[in-house]
Write a protein that holds these residues in place. Structure first.
Motif, PDB file in Angstrom:
ATOM      1  N   UNK A 151     -48.969  -3.051 -43.565  1.00  0.00           N
ATOM      2  CA  UNK A 151     -49.693  -3.425 -44.785  1.00  0.00           C
ATOM      3  C   UNK A 151     -51.148  -3.759 -44.508  1.00  0.00           C
ATOM      4  N   UNK A 152     -51.435  -4.220 -43.289  1.00  0.00           N
ATOM      5  CA  UNK A 152     -52.826  -4.528 -42.955  1.00  0.00           C
ATOM      6  C   UNK A 152     -53.705  -3.301 -43.154  1.00  0.00           C
ATOM      7  N   UNK A 153     -53.212  -2.130 -42.768  1.00  0.00           N
ATOM      8  CA  UNK A 153     -54.011  -0.917 -42.909  1.00  0.00           C
ATOM      9  C   UNK A 153     -54.207  -0.556 -44.383  1.00  0.00           C
ATOM     10  N   UNK A 154     -53.206  -0.846 -45.211  1.00  0.00           N
ATOM     11  CA  UNK A 154     -53.323  -0.592 -46.655  1.00  0.00           C
ATOM     12  C   UNK A 154     -54.377  -1.509 -47.257  1.00  0.00           C
ATOM     13  N   UNK A 155     -54.322  -2.783 -46.903  1.00  0.00           N
ATOM     14  CA  UNK A 155     -55.291  -3.751 -47.420  1.00  0.00           C
ATOM     15  C   UNK A 155     -56.689  -3.444 -46.895  1.00  0.00           C
ATOM     16  N   UNK A 156     -56.782  -3.054 -45.623  1.00  0.00           N
ATOM     17  CA  UNK A 156     -58.081  -2.694 -45.068  1.00  0.00           C
ATOM     18  C   UNK A 156     -58.676  -1.496 -45.801  1.00  0.00           C
ATOM     19  N   UNK A 157     -57.823  -0.564 -46.216  1.00  0.00           N
ATOM     20  CA  UNK A 157     -58.284   0.573 -46.991  1.00  0.00           C
ATOM     21  C   UNK A 157     -58.838   0.119 -48.342  1.00  0.00           C
ATOM     22  N   UNK A 158     -58.181  -0.870 -48.969  1.00  0.00           N
ATOM     23  CA  UNK A 158     -58.718  -1.447 -50.205  1.00  0.00           C
ATOM     24  C   UNK A 158     -60.091  -2.058 -49.956  1.00  0.00           C
ATOM     25  N   UNK A 163     -66.111  -1.596 -50.289  1.00  0.00           N
ATOM     26  CA  UNK A 163     -67.407  -1.514 -49.607  1.00  0.00           C
ATOM     27  C   UNK A 163     -68.137  -0.220 -49.940  1.00  0.00           C
ATOM     28  N   UNK A 164     -67.413   0.798 -50.387  1.00  0.00           N
ATOM     29  CA  UNK A 164     -68.033   2.069 -50.766  1.00  0.00           C
ATOM     30  C   UNK A 164     -68.419   2.117 -52.238  1.00  0.00           C
ATOM     31  N   UNK A 165     -68.166   1.027 -52.960  1.00  0.00           N
ATOM     32  CA  UNK A 165     -68.510   0.957 -54.380  1.00  0.00           C
ATOM     33  C   UNK A 165     -69.734   0.065 -54.557  1.00  0.00           C
ATOM     34  N   UNK A 166     -70.873   0.625 -54.981  1.00  0.00           N
ATOM     35  CA  UNK A 166     -72.087  -0.183 -55.146  1.00  0.00           C
ATOM     36  C   UNK A 166     -71.878  -1.386 -56.067  1.00  0.00           C
ATOM     37  N   UNK A 167     -71.177  -1.186 -57.188  1.00  0.00           N
ATOM     38  CA  UNK A 167     -70.983  -2.290 -58.124  1.00  0.00           C
ATOM     39  C   UNK A 167     -70.091  -3.365 -57.535  1.00  0.00           C
TER      40      UNK A 167
END
Length: 312
Positions: A151-158, A163-167
């Protein structure tokens, strides 16, 4: 003499390992069809029967969020939201069981709470399943190292999507500037290194501390029999012992802001975004409801277009 007989009966129940009967819940208040009950172990339940519906929703809100996280614990409340879907000895495959019952379900984490809900066809069997399952995963979720690793990898993906969303990044920076001392200035998703390195023992301790009946508000809404629902809540939640630990009341107060604060965020790309944040009174304040309605109105495209003089 009466005291002696009671003591002997109590001893017999304990010796035979029989469950003690919890006191019935107390009715606290009833407003516009919603009734609040207080249980002996600290649980609060809100029941809202509505016979016009064809479904019933069970929502368990645990009163722990990102503001309760300490140094090195950021993102822990959100991680636990994922982990609690990983099952218990009695319900080892919770998502599969929910799907088999035809449920719409999810969970979410915020500054102050984590919630889990499922909406199902309104039957007595579905109601009992949902209430019993929520009580079970409140106390008996695995919280295993192998589940944390996945799950850590899933949360890290979130985290990385944010971080890739400017807003999203701008929102984090504005919150950090808006609060100097209170944990509301920290994002719910947490810090990357905390997400990646949190020891399973720390996560288990966090779970055992906050996932207790005295820190839960259970809501049942939709088509159901109130008496039956209350009996089920008493059967599955009300019999959980009140924890011996005491939760500390947080006492940090954010000082009054002494002037305008400005955040400028520059990154590679062509997206422009502007955000504003205003301090408002605390939740219990009488103006809170009005401010929430105002926020929703001003957040709609129609309202913004009207304010800017553009087409609706």
């Amino acid at each position: 003499m009466i005291s002696t007989r009671f003591s002997l009966c109590f001893f017999s129940l304990v010796a035979l390992n029989l469950p003690l009967i919890a006191a019935p819940p107390k009715k606290v208040a009833s407003v516009e069809g919603i009734t609040e009950y207080q249980f002996e172990n600290g649980l609060r339940a809100l029941l809202f029967p509505d016979g016009s519906q064809s479904k019933v929703t069970v929502n368990m809100t645990v009163l722990v969020g990102s503001r309760h996280e300490g140094y090195g614990e950021t993102g822990m409340a959100h991680l636990l939201e994922h982990m609690v879907f990983k099952g218990t000895p009695k319900h080892p495959k919770i998502p599969k069981e929910l799907q088999e019952h035809g449920a719409q379900f999810n969970g979410s984490t915020s500054d102050d709470r984590v919630n889990y809900f499922e909406t199902l066809s309104a039957t007595d069997e579905n109601l009992e399943f949902a209430i019993s399952m929520e009580a079970d995963r409140l106390m008996n979720s695995y919280i295993k190292k192998e589940d944390l690793d996945s799950e850590m990898t899933v949360v890290r993906n979130e985290f990385e999507r944010g971080e890739n969303s400017p807003s999203s990044v701008l929102g984090k920076r504005i919150a950090a500037a808006a609060y100097e001392w209170h944990n509301y200035g920290k994002s719910t998703i947490g810090n990357r290194s905390d997400i990646e390195r949190v020891p399973i023992e720390n996560l288990q301790a966090f779970y055992k501390k906050f996932y207790q009946p005295d820190n839960v508000v259970l809501i049942v809404a939709g088509k159901f029999d109130e008496t039956k629902a209350l009996d089920l809540v008493q059967k599955y939640f009300g019999t959980i012992p009140r924890p011996t630990r005491k939760l500390d009341n947080t006492y940090t107060e954010e000082p009054a802001q002494d002037g305008e604060r400005t955040v400028v965020l520059r990154r590679v790309g062509e997206v422009s975004a502007v955000g504003f944040a205003y301090h408002i009174p605390a939740g219990p304040h009488e103006d809170t409801a009005s401010l929430q309605v105002l926020s929703s109105i001003l957040s709609t495209r129609r309202a913004v277009s009207r304010l800017m003089g553009g087409p609706i």
